[in-house]
Scaffold this active site. Structure first.
Site, PDB file in Angstrom:
ATOM      1  CD  GLU A 118      -2.837  -1.279   2.350  1.00 25.53           C
ATOM      2  OE1 GLU A 118      -3.919  -1.872   2.251  1.00 25.53           O
ATOM      3  OE2 GLU A 118      -2.390  -0.896   3.442  1.00 25.53           O
ATOM      4  CG  ASP A 165     -12.340  -8.276   0.410  1.00 32.09           C
ATOM      5  OD1 ASP A 165     -11.219  -7.798   0.625  1.00 32.09           O
ATOM      6  OD2 ASP A 165     -13.254  -8.226   1.256  1.00 32.09           O
TER       7      ASP A 165
HETATM    8  N1  ADE Z   1      -9.197  -5.322   4.051  1.00 33.29           N
HETATM    9  C1  ADE Z   1      -9.510  -5.733   2.799  1.00 33.29           C
HETATM   10  N2  ADE Z   1     -10.568  -6.558   2.827  1.00 33.29           N
HETATM   11  C2  ADE Z   1     -10.935  -6.671   4.123  1.00 33.29           C
HETATM   12  C3  ADE Z   1     -11.943  -7.393   4.795  1.00 33.29           C
HETATM   13  N3  ADE Z   1     -12.786  -8.177   4.123  1.00 33.29           N
HETATM   14  N4  ADE Z   1     -12.024  -7.285   6.148  1.00 33.29           N
HETATM   15  C4  ADE Z   1     -11.164  -6.507   6.823  1.00 33.29           C
HETATM   16  N5  ADE Z   1     -10.181  -5.817   6.248  1.00 33.29           N
HETATM   17  C5  ADE Z   1     -10.062  -5.887   4.908  1.00 33.29           C
END
Ligand code: ADE
Length: 232
Positions: free
Chosen positions: A13, A200
């Site tokens: 990042e 996601d």
């Molecule tokens: N960072 C990226 N995806 C995530 C998720 N599903 N839960 C917590 N942090 C995240």
């Protein structure tokens, strides 16, 4: 805003930001490497905090107390919660809270920090506006949302937990650090914004999608930051 702190939780990042910095000097404090220099012509410190709220809180306090930055930006990826948000889109923090703060056994609502008087921390209106404008300019292929970022020391990857975070907190996205930066920023009276690209959907498919889409999500945030730096 002449001196900006940028924090990412993971190496991917911040790697490209550090690469693009000029006149940079690295100082290691509390096991974190702070790169102080110029980013796209502006004075900035870029640092990888490590994952989770405790790492983020420690890192933010160093940026506030030692570096005395004038604004704080947390950039990275997050799991999408609000139904219309797609993978690759960006969420900017209208406000943020800790979804795993739980003193319900003590009579408080979920997410409320006992005896603090405030449990949600608001992103800076000016930084949000500039981030949104910048995103629309340089990432026209995706959508940018201003909504609540919910943070906790948990990777959210179940349909049930996702439903809880939407229904209980009206969360737009879930991640593991933003609310900690926000709370420390509030304690030090520093304006902040959280910029998260969706990697996601924080459901049963989360861990698979995360690996596939993380890279693309980071491309969007770096482009946004570069355009934003020219405006603030
Ligand atoms: N960072 C990226 N995806 C995530 C998720 N599903 N839960 C917590 N942090 C995240």
């Amino acid at each position: 805003m002449d001196y900006i702190g940028i924090i990412g939780a993971m190496p991917e990042e911040v790697a490209q930001l550090i690469e693009q910095m000029e006149e940079k000097e690295m100082t290691e404090i509390a096991g974190m490497k702070f790169y102080d220099g110029k980013l796209w012509g502006k004075k900035a410190v870029v640092v990888k905090s490590g994952i989770g709220k405790v790492n983020m809180a420690a890192c933010t306090q160093i940026l506030a107390g030692t570096y005395k930055v004038e604004a704080l930006i947390n950039t990275g990826v997050a799991g999408g919660l609000y139904a219309p948000i797609n993978i690759g889109d960006i969420v900017l923090s209208k406000d943020t809270l800790q979804h795993d703060m739980d003193a319900t056994g003590f009579g408080y609502e979920p997410g409320v920090i006992p005896q603090m008087g405030q449990s949600t921390f608001y992103g800076d209106q000016y930084l949000i506006k500039k981030a949104k404008e910048s995103c629309e300019e340089v990432n026209p292929d995706i959508s940018v949302y201003v909504g609540r970022v919910v943070s906790g020391d948990q990777f959210i990857s179940s349909d049930e937990k996702k439903k809880y975070l939407v229904e209980q907190f009206d969360g737009y996205c879930a991640e593991m650090e933003g609310a900690a930066m926000a709370q420390v920023a509030y304690l030090n009276d520093i304006p902040f914004v959280i910029i998260r690209a969706i990697s996601d959907k924080a459901d049963h498919s989360a861990s698979m999608n995360y690996n596939d889409f993380e890279e693309q999500a980071i491309v969007h945030t770096i482009r946004l930051l570069r355009a934003m730096f020219a405006k603030i």
